[in-house]
Structure formats: C-alpha cells, structure tokens
Design a protein around this motif. Structure first.
Motif, short mmCIF file in Angstrom:
data_model
loop_
_atom_site.label_atom_id
_atom_site.label_comp_id
_atom_site.label_asym_id
_atom_site.label_seq_id
_atom_site.Cartn_x
_atom_site.Cartn_y
_atom_site.Cartn_z
N ARG A 132 0.83 -1.20 0.00
CA ARG A 132 0.00 0.00 0.00
C ARG A 132 0.87 1.25 0.00
N LEU A 133 1.99 1.23 0.73
CA LEU A 133 2.90 2.37 0.73
C LEU A 133 3.47 2.60 -0.66
N MET A 134 3.90 1.53 -1.32
CA MET A 134 4.44 1.68 -2.67
C MET A 134 3.38 2.21 -3.63
N SER A 135 2.16 1.72 -3.49
CA SER A 135 1.07 2.18 -4.35
C SER A 135 0.78 3.66 -4.10
N SER A 136 0.76 4.06 -2.83
CA SER A 136 0.50 5.46 -2.49
C SER A 136 1.58 6.37 -3.07
N MET A 137 2.84 5.93 -2.99
CA MET A 137 3.94 6.73 -3.54
C MET A 137 3.81 6.87 -5.05
N ARG A 138 3.39 5.80 -5.72
CA ARG A 138 3.20 5.89 -7.17
C ARG A 138 2.06 6.84 -7.52
N ILE A 139 0.97 6.74 -6.78
CA ILE A 139 -0.16 7.63 -7.03
C ILE A 139 0.26 9.09 -6.84
N MET A 140 1.11 9.35 -5.86
CA MET A 140 1.60 10.70 -5.60
C MET A 140 2.80 11.06 -6.49
N ARG A 141 3.16 10.17 -7.39
CA ARG A 141 4.27 10.38 -8.33
C ARG A 141 5.58 10.70 -7.61
N MET A 142 5.82 9.95 -6.55
CA MET A 142 7.09 10.05 -5.84
C MET A 142 8.06 9.04 -6.42
#
Length: 281
Positions: free
Chosen positions: A49-59
C-alpha cells in the motif's frame, strides 16, 4: 529515538525544515503499523500500500526500498526504543524532498519513522458506549486520492473537533454524493441479518489494511455475505450492527447512532478470527 532518513536521532534533536513539502503542502504519505514482539503485523499489505501510495503521488521510489530494507529500518528503531519485545505502534512517513512551490521541483523522497508503545499485544473488543453522528460540514471526494493515507487530513481534524464539541465518540464522513464513506479514524462495516456491507473504494473510502483483512475473513464464512456497495445514511438506522476498523484498534463496535442502538455479535466473531490471523500471519 526517531529514524530520519536512516539515521537514528534523539527526539529532541529530530527536526524538519519549515520548507518540508509534507508540512508545507501535505505532500506526504504514511503507514501506521501495529507491531507485536518485533513482528510487523500484515507487513506485506502495508508495504504494497505504501508503494502504491507513492506511485499515485508520483514520488520516486528508491531502489533500496525493498520490504526487507524497510522492515530492518523499523526494527532498528524498535530496538533503539527498547520496544522490540513490546506491542508498539509505528508510523512510517514518506515525504517529497523540498523544492518548488505548488509545483515540486523533484520527485525524490525522504522518510521519518516513529514508534510508541501500545498496551495490549492483540486486539481486544471494547464494548463500552461508542456513539457516532454524521459530519456534514465538508465532504470526502470520491476517487483514487481519497483511498490513500496522505497528510491531507483536514476533514478528519475538523470532524474530530465537531465530535468533541458535541460529545460524540466519532463521526461518519460523507462523499459528494451524500453516501457514507468511513469514520474519522477507520473503515466502517454494517451488519443486517447475514449481510455484512462496507462502502466500495470507488466511493472514496480509505484502502485500509484492516478493511482488507475483514473482507478476507468474511468471504471465508459461509453464513455471511459480503457486499461492497454505497451506504446511505438511511441504512444506518436499519442495521443490526456497525463497527469501525483500523490496524491499531482492530474492530471497534458502535453502540449508538441517533436513536438506533446496535449489538456486537458479529464483531466478536470477526475479532477472534482477526487475532488468529494476526498470530499466524
């Protein structure tokens, strides 16, 4: 002690720049993880979920951000805080490095890890009075951004102030379609007969790790039917039971909404299976 970008520092020495984008723009995501005697509960779910959140935030995700690396970073902090053998709450925050105003000048990230002790190693069912009300001053936007745990928590803060001022224990949030989305601090489930219902992610509810575990448990119980559909405020007073879930409290039964009072039968059943899952997984 606090882990700041891999360095352990004392609480008094830990600091963030006033230009930190997590502080300045809410340009940060986080995971809250429950730990039992050094074991990160549901770690794989939290990691993805952390990796997915970072991708959604384009980090930009660093190459060394493997599950093993992040787990060791967390355990190193737990050892430094003498919490490796105690139940603990870990917060892992990832922020975009400073630079730019509204338009970020970088996708590179930094991170901060904190840990605090919890009282109980496994989930307990709190059956004391727990009354909810709708918070209607502001709405959650349905869509992908609302499903991630970001630093943009203004509606939750305002809702908690409303609850405190009006002597409620928690509030339920609505989306722009006036559908019930979640509680201030977790996902919600309604029970009516043998049907267990929870709002879908498309309505804007948080993609909670415990939400996923409860869904997983319910799908294995033939006596219950899981339904992921929009929840209207009208349904709240027709339900037999309502409870809130998150990784720290586990399952919190709701005792009252307006004139409706609820039982806790299903919550007790699910909690025992959740604790079993936590021990095994």
């Amino acid at each position: 002690m606090i882990n700041t970008n891999g360095e352990l520092v004392n609480n008094e020495q830990a600091s963030l720049s006033v230009f930190n984008r997590g502080f300045a723009y809410g340009d940060a995501v986080f995971e809250t993880i429950r730990v039992i005697k050094g074991k990160l509960m549901f770690w794989e779910d939290h990691y993805f979920r952390l990796m997915s959140s970072m991708r959604i935030m384009r980090m930009e995700i660093p190459q060394n951000f493997s599950p093993d690396f992040l787990e060791q970073e967390i355990k190193g902090l737990l050892e430094a805080e003498d919490l490796i053998d105690s139940p603990a709450r870990v917060k892992f925050t990832v922020y975009r490095k400073e630079g730019g105003f509204y338009r970020p000048s970088t996708r590179e990230i930094g991170y901060v890890i904190t840990a605090t002790q919890l009282q109980d190693p496994f989930y307990l069912l709190d059956e004391s009075g727990y009354e909810l009300e709708l918070f209607k001053d502001h709405y959650v936007n349905s869509g992908l951004l609302s499903t991630i745990k970001s630093n943009n928590r203004a509606i939750n803060v305002l809702g908690s102030i409303f609850a405190e001022e009006n002597d409620y224990d928690n509030c339920l949030l609505l989306n722009e379609n006036k559908s019930v989305v979640e509680a201030l601090n977790g996902n919600i489930f309604l029970v009516k007969g043998n049907e267990i219902k929870t709002p879908p992610l498309s309505d804007g509810c948080l993609k909670g790790v415990l939400r996923g575990k409860i869904i997983e448990i319910v799908k294995k119980l033939p006596e219950y039917k899981l339904v992921e559909e929009s929840v209207s405020a009208f349904e709240l007073q027709k339900a037999d039971e309502m409870f809130v879930t998150n990784v720290i409290i586990g399952i919190r039964p709701v005792s009252k909404y307006r004139k409706k009072e609820y039982n806790t039968t299903v919550a007790k059943t699910l909690l025992s299976r959740l604790n079993m899952m936590a021990r095994l997984g």
